[in-house]
Design a protein around this motif. Structure first.
Motif, PDB file in Angstrom:
ATOM      1  N   PHE A  29      -4.438  65.585-115.076  1.00 46.51           N
ATOM      2  CA  PHE A  29      -3.806  66.901-115.386  1.00 46.51           C
ATOM      3  C   PHE A  29      -3.013  66.575-116.532  1.00 46.51           C
ATOM      4  CE2 PHE A  29      -0.935  65.606-111.904  1.00 46.51           C
ATOM      5  CZ  PHE A  29       0.209  65.456-112.692  1.00 46.51           C
ATOM      6  N   ALA A  30      -3.022  67.762-117.488  1.00 42.93           N
ATOM      7  CA  ALA A  30      -2.248  67.393-118.515  1.00 42.93           C
ATOM      8  C   ALA A  30      -0.766  67.787-118.200  1.00 42.93           C
ATOM      9  CB  ALA A  30      -2.675  68.700-119.621  1.00 42.93           C
ATOM     10  N   ILE A  31       0.273  67.080-118.963  1.00 43.43           N
ATOM     11  CA  ILE A  31       1.637  67.439-118.638  1.00 43.43           C
ATOM     12  C   ILE A  31       2.034  68.717-119.368  1.00 43.43           C
ATOM     13  CG2 ILE A  31       4.031  66.365-118.888  1.00 43.43           C
ATOM     14  CD1 ILE A  31       2.958  63.707-118.617  1.00 43.43           C
ATOM     15  N   PRO A  32       2.617  69.690-118.430  1.00 46.29           N
ATOM     16  CA  PRO A  32       2.786  70.842-119.002  1.00 46.29           C
ATOM     17  C   PRO A  32       3.755  71.098-120.436  1.00 46.29           C
ATOM     18  CG  PRO A  32       2.849  71.075-116.791  1.00 46.29           C
ATOM     19  CD  PRO A  32       2.829  69.624-117.158  1.00 46.29           C
ATOM     20  N   GLY A  33       3.571  71.499-121.429  1.00 43.35           N
ATOM     21  CA  GLY A  33       4.348  71.710-122.629  1.00 43.35           C
ATOM     22  C   GLY A  33       4.218  70.324-123.684  1.00 43.35           C
ATOM     23  N   THR A  34       3.315  69.384-123.365  1.00 50.10           N
ATOM     24  CA  THR A  34       3.038  68.365-124.111  1.00 50.10           C
ATOM     25  C   THR A  34       1.789  68.090-124.212  1.00 50.10           C
ATOM     26  OG1 THR A  34       2.955  66.679-122.135  1.00 50.10           O
ATOM     27  CG2 THR A  34       5.150  67.428-122.960  1.00 50.10           C
ATOM     28  N   GLU A  35       1.194  67.083-125.111  1.00 46.47           N
ATOM     29  CA  GLU A  35      -0.182  66.668-125.297  1.00 46.47           C
ATOM     30  C   GLU A  35      -0.440  65.537-124.633  1.00 46.47           C
ATOM     31  OE1 GLU A  35      -0.279  66.169-129.460  1.00 46.47           O
ATOM     32  OE2 GLU A  35       0.090  68.409-130.086  1.00 46.47           O
ATOM     33  N   TYR A  36       0.382  65.164-123.617  1.00 53.93           N
ATOM     34  CA  TYR A  36       0.353  63.858-122.854  1.00 53.93           C
ATOM     35  C   TYR A  36      -0.567  64.106-121.580  1.00 53.93           C
ATOM     36  CZ  TYR A  36       3.368  61.903-126.222  1.00 53.93           C
ATOM     37  OH  TYR A  36       3.744  61.597-127.404  1.00 53.93           O
ATOM     38  N   TYR A  37      -1.037  63.279-120.860  1.00 47.85           N
ATOM     39  CA  TYR A  37      -1.694  63.409-119.508  1.00 47.85           C
ATOM     40  C   TYR A  37      -1.043  62.580-118.531  1.00 47.85           C
ATOM     41  CZ  TYR A  37      -5.142  66.382-122.108  1.00 47.85           C
ATOM     42  OH  TYR A  37      -5.951  67.359-122.600  1.00 47.85           O
ATOM     43  N   PHE A  38      -1.192  63.040-117.227  1.00 51.27           N
ATOM     44  CA  PHE A  38      -0.866  61.968-116.202  1.00 51.27           C
ATOM     45  C   PHE A  38      -2.394  61.558-115.576  1.00 51.27           C
ATOM     46  CE2 PHE A  38      -0.076  61.077-111.812  1.00 51.27           C
ATOM     47  CZ  PHE A  38       0.982  60.277-111.791  1.00 51.27           C
TER      48      PHE A  38
END
Length: 268
Positions: A29-38
């Motif tokens: 899933f995408a980390i909310p508020g960022t362009e990074y993913y978990f």
């Protein structure tokens, strides 16, 4: 998800073999508020951390002179890291302060490696280059900090890299080579060795297990027959991979202890 951590398409889905780079991108899933993913490897790393914390707490909270099975197993692993790695590589005089670090490093890498052959994980987190780099950076900071503290300054620490008795004209060349070794070659090879072995073993399992599945699902008798020895070889390689996973955790920790021992040597 298969033994290799790859998605096997079902009927009606487009399939491709061999795997493409996209098959190794496993965002959850995408980390909310960022362009990074978990990602899935991040999850496996978190699970490994949690499992080790619980296992060490449970097996040591009621430590007794006559140990139970859990305590005995933990003590065996601890003694292996303490006596077989820390004391042998650092020396009986200075090794004890580094035992917790080396023990933690060994069991952490080992569990993450073993995830490569344990369902439903079946994906070694150290096959993602970022994780070996992170561990290497920790080792890098530790052994340089130890060396600087032992030497009492940057100049003495760097000067201690030169063997005694060298002619003056050759010292700059030897120092240049030593600086490359200490600051570039050591961390680079330490990270790449662990990553390369875990990634290569993972790919071998992909080839034989997933490849066998693709042969089997053709429903052509000749290819289906070839799938069986592919799976048998995959099972044998899984056993071999378990040995490699242990050895790579051992080698990484052994080299870390060796670097710390070198930083504590008298010439530094």
């Amino acid at each position: 998800m298969t033994a290799a951590g790859l998605h096997l398409p079902t009927a009606g889905e487009e399939s491709h073999f061999p795997p493409t780079p996209g098959d190794f991108w496993q965002p959850l899933f995408a980390i909310p508020g960022t362009e990074y993913y978990f990602t899935r490897p991040m999850l496996l790393m978190a699970i490994a951390t949690g499992l080790l914390m619980v296992a060490l707490f449970v097996t040591t909270r009621r430590a007794a002179i006559v140990p139970g099975k859990g305590q005995w197993l933990t003590e065996q692993v601890y003694n292996f890291a303490r006596n077989g790695i820390a004391r042998d590589m650092i020396g009986s005089k200075d090794f004890m302060p580094f035992v917790p670090f080396l023990f933690s490093l060994f069991v952490f890498i080992l569990l993450n490696n073993v995830f490569g052959i344990i369902p439903p994980f079946q994906n070694p987190t150290m096959a993602r280059i970022g994780f070996p780099i992170g561990l290497t950076l920790i080792v890098y900071v530790v052994y340089h900090w130890v060396g600087l503290r032992k030497a009492g300054g940057v100049g003495r620490y760097i000067g201690g890299m030169l063997p005694a008795g060298l002619p003056g004209w050759i010292k700059p060349f030897i120092l240049f080579l030593e600086l490359i070794t200490f600051f570039i070659t050591r961390p680079l090879t330490l990270a790449l060795r662990l990553f390369g072995n875990m990634f290569a073993g993972h790919m071998l399992l992909v080839v034989f297990i997933v490849g066998g599945w693709y042969l089997f699902k053709t429903f052509e008798p000749g290819l289906m027959l070839v799938a069986l020895p592919a799976w048998i070889l995959g099972a044998l390689l899984t056993v071999f991979e378990a040995l490699i996973q242990f050895l790579q955790a051992y080698v990484f920790t052994l080299l870390a202890a060796s670097y710390i021992g070198g930083a504590l040597a008298d010439e530094h």
